[in-house]
Design a protein around this motif. Structure first.
Motif, PDB file in Angstrom:
ATOM      1  N   ILE A 119      29.584  41.782  30.108  1.00 13.36           N
ATOM      2  CA  ILE A 119      30.827  41.008  30.027  1.00 13.36           C
ATOM      3  C   ILE A 119      31.423  41.076  28.626  1.00 13.36           C
ATOM      4  N   HIS A 120      30.577  40.943  27.610  1.00 12.69           N
ATOM      5  CA  HIS A 120      31.074  41.032  26.233  1.00 12.69           C
ATOM      6  C   HIS A 120      31.626  42.426  25.938  1.00 12.69           C
ATOM      7  N   PHE A 121      31.044  43.438  26.560  1.00 14.90           N
ATOM      8  CA  PHE A 121      31.551  44.805  26.397  1.00 14.90           C
ATOM      9  C   PHE A 121      32.913  44.980  27.064  1.00 14.90           C
ATOM     10  N   LEU A 122      33.076  44.396  28.251  1.00 18.47           N
ATOM     11  CA  LEU A 122      34.295  44.604  29.037  1.00 18.47           C
ATOM     12  C   LEU A 122      35.498  43.840  28.502  1.00 18.47           C
ATOM     13  N   ILE A 123      35.282  42.665  27.951  1.00 16.89           N
ATOM     14  CA  ILE A 123      36.394  41.793  27.576  1.00 16.89           C
ATOM     15  C   ILE A 123      37.434  42.481  26.686  1.00 16.89           C
ATOM     16  N   PRO A 124      37.037  43.156  25.598  1.00 14.59           N
ATOM     17  CA  PRO A 124      38.071  43.793  24.762  1.00 14.59           C
ATOM     18  C   PRO A 124      38.903  44.821  25.518  1.00 14.59           C
ATOM     19  N   TYR A 125      38.305  45.499  26.484  1.00 12.51           N
ATOM     20  CA  TYR A 125      39.046  46.498  27.246  1.00 12.51           C
ATOM     21  C   TYR A 125      40.014  45.844  28.231  1.00 12.51           C
ATOM     22  N   TYR A 126      39.616  44.715  28.815  1.00 14.84           N
ATOM     23  CA  TYR A 126      40.543  43.982  29.676  1.00 14.84           C
ATOM     24  C   TYR A 126      41.727  43.457  28.862  1.00 14.84           C
ATOM     25  N   ILE A 127      41.439  42.973  27.657  1.00 16.57           N
ATOM     26  CA  ILE A 127      42.511  42.479  26.787  1.00 16.57           C
ATOM     27  C   ILE A 127      43.456  43.617  26.428  1.00 16.57           C
ATOM     28  N   LYS A 128      42.893  44.767  26.086  1.00 18.32           N
ATOM     29  CA  LYS A 128      43.700  45.936  25.729  1.00 18.32           C
ATOM     30  C   LYS A 128      44.587  46.357  26.898  1.00 18.32           C
ATOM     31  N   GLU A 129      44.067  46.205  28.110  1.00 17.94           N
ATOM     32  CA  GLU A 129      44.816  46.559  29.321  1.00 17.94           C
ATOM     33  C   GLU A 129      45.962  45.577  29.564  1.00 17.94           C
ATOM     34  N   GLY A 130      45.876  44.396  28.954  1.00 18.60           N
ATOM     35  CA  GLY A 130      46.902  43.379  29.150  1.00 18.60           C
ATOM     36  C   GLY A 130      46.540  42.355  30.204  1.00 18.60           C
ATOM     37  N   LYS A 131      45.291  42.342  30.627  1.00 13.60           N
ATOM     38  CA  LYS A 131      44.846  41.385  31.634  1.00 13.60           C
ATOM     39  C   LYS A 131      44.845  39.982  31.042  1.00 13.60           C
ATOM     40  N   THR A 132      45.340  39.000  31.788  1.00 17.70           N
ATOM     41  CA  THR A 132      45.409  37.629  31.290  1.00 17.70           C
ATOM     42  C   THR A 132      44.438  36.692  31.992  1.00 17.70           C
ATOM     43  N   GLN A 133      43.883  37.125  33.119  1.00 13.72           N
ATOM     44  CA  GLN A 133      42.957  36.278  33.870  1.00 13.72           C
ATOM     45  C   GLN A 133      41.824  37.132  34.392  1.00 13.72           C
ATOM     46  N   LEU A 134      40.580  36.733  34.108  1.00 13.00           N
ATOM     47  CA  LEU A 134      39.391  37.433  34.594  1.00 13.00           C
ATOM     48  C   LEU A 134      38.527  36.439  35.355  1.00 13.00           C
ATOM     49  N   VAL A 135      38.333  36.701  36.638  1.00  9.87           N
ATOM     50  CA  VAL A 135      37.513  35.825  37.479  1.00  9.87           C
ATOM     51  C   VAL A 135      36.173  36.496  37.742  1.00  9.87           C
ATOM     52  N   ILE A 136      35.110  35.860  37.263  1.00  6.57           N
ATOM     53  CA  ILE A 136      33.758  36.378  37.427  1.00  6.57           C
ATOM     54  C   ILE A 136      33.036  35.490  38.437  1.00  6.57           C
TER      55      ILE A 136
END
Length: 288
Positions: free
Chosen positions: A229-246
């Protein structure tokens, strides 16, 4: 002068957001015709400091007047007044459920299906969503959690990324959550349900958590999950994602999933992320 336009989908929580803004000292106006925004901004500016923070709720309830919004926003920009847009949204499933619970019709489909109104509203608001500085998905947020999100943004001046992480626990026997981005199955971990002294408790209890986390496979999985999850977060932010549901699930959504989710939640908080947690099928729901 702080000038915020609150908008978004019907049923997504704009009224609650406005109440939260009022609690933070904002002067709030609901459903002001967009054509009046420039004049209203000018009046507030000349109030000589009496009104420093303003929040306007503008949405499709304004009917044909809503079409004036972009012209009005362009006008106040030319006048030198800075503004920002707070956009609230939620999943189709959650919005439909909220409309049914309140026995309300969708304003864009008063005689027809709710989903038709939601789809039409999403299309109509797409351009405005693109102008939003902050987007909050309220699908998995309680009223208290939405207030906390508002407080973080407008009281604390949160500098973190514009990504809200929602952790949801569930039981597979009651079905998968429809709005999850990532789903993790922890049914392979030892199950406290088969321990008489633990069966009636949940993963919130220290004894259950200690039982689940005493096994090597539990420790290894949780560490790998946090790393992923810590690895993925910066890439989701870079993609412009505003909501991540785990979503984290076990058989009943009561023991193992709650334990693992709480540990992940604590880890994300420590890293300074905006994170909420809900336990869909647990008897006890924690107010975070």
């Amino acid at each position: 002068m702080k000038f915020v336009v609150i908008t978004g989908l019907s049923g997504a929580g704009k009224s609650q957001a406005m109440k939260s803004m009022e609690d933070l000292g904002f002067y709030c106006v609901d459903n002001l015709p967009p054509s009046l925004i420039p004049k209203f901004a000018e009046l507030c500016f000349h109030a000589k400091g009496d009104i420093e923070k303003i929040a306007l709720v503008i949405d499709i309830r304004g009917g044909r007047f809503f079409d004036d919004l972009f012209e009005s926003l362009d006008t106040i920009e030319r006048m030198g007044y800075l503004y920002e847009v707070l956009f609230l949204e939620a999943s189709d499933e959650v919005l439909i459920k909220r409309f049914k619970e309140t026995r309300r019709n969708h304003p864009l489909s008063p005689e027809g299906r709710i989903i038709d109104g939601i789809e039409a509203e999403r299309e109509r608001l797409a351009q405005l969503k693109g102008k939003a500085k902050h987007i909050i998905d309220t699908s998995n947020l309680t009223s208290a959690q939405l207030r906390e999100e508002i407080r973080k943004i407008y009281l604390e001046g949160l500098k973190a990324e514009n990504l809200t992480i929602s952790i949801l626990t569930f039981g597979f026997k009651k079905g998968l959550p429809l709005d999850a981005d990532l789903v993790f199955d922890v049914r392979f971990l030892p199950n406290p349900h088969y321990i008489d002294a633990l069966r009636d408790y949940t993963g919130h209890e220290p004894a259950v958590r200690e039982y689940v986390m005493q096994w090597p496979e539990s420790i290894a999985f949780v560490e790998k999950l946090k790393d992923m999850i810590h690895f993925l977060i910066p890439y989701y932010i870079k993609e412009g994602k505003t909501q991540l549901v785990i979503a984290i699930g076990c058989t009943g959504g009561k023991h193992r999933s709650v334990t693992v989710a709480n540990i992940l939640y604590e880890s994300l908080l420590e890293k300074g992320h905006r994170v909420t947690i809900n336990h869909r099928d647990s008897v006890r729901t924690v107010r975070e």
